[in-house]
Design a protein around this motif. Structure first.
Motif, PDB file in Angstrom:
ATOM      1  N   LEU A   1       0.831  -1.208   0.000  1.00  9.36           N
ATOM      2  CA  LEU A   1       0.000   0.000   0.000  1.00  9.36           C
ATOM      3  C   LEU A   1       0.865   1.257   0.000  1.00  9.36           C
ATOM      4  O   LEU A   1       0.579   2.220  -0.723  1.00  9.36           O
ATOM      5  N   LYS A   2       1.926   1.257   0.796  1.00  6.88           N
ATOM      6  CA  LYS A   2       2.795   2.431   0.875  1.00  6.88           C
ATOM      7  C   LYS A   2       3.414   2.726  -0.485  1.00  6.88           C
ATOM      8  O   LYS A   2       3.448   3.877  -0.929  1.00  6.88           O
TER       9      LYS A   2
ATOM     10  N   LEU B   1       3.594  14.242 -14.108  1.00 11.90           N
ATOM     11  CA  LEU B   1       3.340  14.010 -15.536  1.00 11.90           C
ATOM     12  C   LEU B   1       2.390  12.838 -15.769  1.00 11.90           C
ATOM     13  O   LEU B   1       1.464  12.930 -16.581  1.00 11.90           O
ATOM     14  N   SER B   2       2.639  11.711 -15.090  1.00  9.81           N
ATOM     15  CA  SER B   2       1.771  10.545 -15.324  1.00  9.81           C
ATOM     16  C   SER B   2       0.343  10.821 -14.838  1.00  9.81           C
ATOM     17  O   SER B   2      -0.626  10.339 -15.431  1.00  9.81           O
TER      18      SER B   2
ATOM     19  N   ASP C   1       1.845   6.996  -5.950  1.00  9.49           N
ATOM     20  CA  ASP C   1       1.130   7.425  -7.154  1.00  9.49           C
ATOM     21  C   ASP C   1      -0.181   8.097  -6.752  1.00  9.49           C
ATOM     22  O   ASP C   1      -1.065   7.442  -6.199  1.00  9.49           O
ATOM     23  N   PRO C   2      -0.338   9.398  -7.021  1.00  8.74           N
ATOM     24  CA  PRO C   2      -1.565  10.110  -6.632  1.00  8.74           C
ATOM     25  C   PRO C   2      -2.830   9.537  -7.259  1.00  8.74           C
ATOM     26  O   PRO C   2      -3.937   9.798  -6.772  1.00  8.74           O
TER      27      PRO C   2
ATOM     28  N   HIS D   1       8.289   8.167 -16.667  1.00  7.67           N
ATOM     29  CA  HIS D   1       9.092   8.434 -15.472  1.00  7.67           C
ATOM     30  C   HIS D   1      10.600   8.391 -15.722  1.00  7.67           C
ATOM     31  O   HIS D   1      11.363   8.879 -14.876  1.00  7.67           O
ATOM     32  N   GLN D   2      11.028   7.819 -16.831  1.00  2.00           N
ATOM     33  CA  GLN D   2      12.472   7.654 -17.008  1.00  2.00           C
ATOM     34  C   GLN D   2      13.195   9.004 -17.024  1.00  2.00           C
ATOM     35  O   GLN D   2      12.735   9.966 -17.632  1.00  2.00           O
ATOM     36  N   GLN D   3      14.300   9.054 -16.275  1.00  2.59           N
ATOM     37  CA  GLN D   3      15.192  10.223 -16.190  1.00  2.59           C
ATOM     38  C   GLN D   3      14.532  11.451 -15.571  1.00  2.59           C
ATOM     39  O   GLN D   3      14.938  12.582 -15.828  1.00  2.59           O
TER      40      GLN D   3
END
Length: 289
Positions: A18-19, A140-141, A24-25, A129-131
């Motif tokens: 869960l943590k 962004l996601s 991730d919002p 998410h890369q870099q």
């Protein structure tokens, strides 16, 4: 609504699961009440399954519930696949006793592989998410899903590859995507939508072949392929040596004054097979606070 209870005969740290999902919002969960609402796509239909922890790490037990009656058994199978409840984490723990990670596994026991909800979602998220640092990566996601995905019962679903394939690069640029990242996300989705990249089929292949095939795709390097294998497919023997988090965790754990290089990481991990993914996750966990 149906409810089922599932009891495991191994250890399992559901609270850590869960943590990690709480980073991730977009994930709907409650850390205190110990439940998560999981988006599931089956046969082009959307379902929400709620999984609640009602046991402990040493005696794990879960309550699984959903409104989707007709596909109950398939949903239960998906949840078992997602959580990898078939893996005996006690055997993983025993494997690392007597190794250079024994103290780490004793401090952070029963760490499962925490997977993303679907293969496509995971790949797109890893590409996004890369870099990037974690905070902006999730910004962004989240923008991506809130603009092009959809909600059901308050639970967010990623858009389909077909939906993303129809987007213009400029639509992602408006969300602060770089031009290249916009191209990587949309072009990869177009390959999937056109049937040129079959993630379900790829997920059945050996790790080395998957990395070889995925890195032929523009915008996907070894780090992205390995993270997709671990967090999308749930492969158990991956050690992303290029990951800065793992490098920092090794530096801290072994008390060295520099980030380890490739050869040092090879030497450290010599006795971790066939459970390198659990070593990677436990190392990440050790620096997550």
């Amino acid at each position: 609504m149906w409810k089922e209870e599932k009891e495991l005969v191994t250890t399992y740290n559901f609270d850590y699961t869960l943590k990690r999902w709480s980073f991730d919002p977009l994930t709907k969960l409650d850390l205190e009440e110990r439940w998560v609402a999981i988006p599931v796509k089956l046969h082009n239909k959307d379902h929400v399954v709620r999984v609640k922890g009602i046991g402990t790490t040493s005696a794990p037990k879960f309550e699984i519930s959903s409104n989707s009656e007709l596909v109950k058994e398939e949903l239960l199978e998906h949840i078992k696949w997602l959580f990898q409840w078939g893996r005996d984490l006690n055997k993983v723990h025993e494997h690392f006793q007597g190794t250079n990670l024994e103290m780490l596994f004793n401090e952070y026991p029963a760490t499962p592989i925490v997977k993303d909800f679907h293969l496509y979602d995971c790949l797109i998220k890893v590409i996004i998410h890369q870099q990037l640092n974690m905070k902006f990566a999730y910004t962004l996601s989240t923008r991506f899903v809130e603009n092009f995905g959809y909600e059901k019962n308050g639970v967010w679903f990623y858009p389909s590859p077909e939906t993303v394939a129809q987007l213009e690069y400029s639509q992602l640029r408006e969300l602060q995507f770089s031009q290249r990242k916009a191209e990587y996300v949309i072009d990869t989705s177009r390959l999937i939508a056109a049937g040129e990249l079959d993630l379900e089929e790829l997920a059945e292949q050996p790790d080395e072949l998957v990395v070889k095939e995925m890195t032929k795709i523009r915008g996907i390097g070894p780090w992205t392929a390995e993270n997709w294998l671990m967090f999308g497919v749930g492969r158990e023997n991956l050690f992303p040596k290029a990951d800065i988090g793992i490098q920092n965790a090794l530096k801290k754990y072994f008390g060295i004054d520099h980030k380890p290089d490739f050869q040092e990481m090879m030497d450290f991990s010599e006795n971790w097979d066939p459970f390198k993914s659990y070593a990677s996750l436990t190392l990440w966990r050790s620096i997550e606070g």
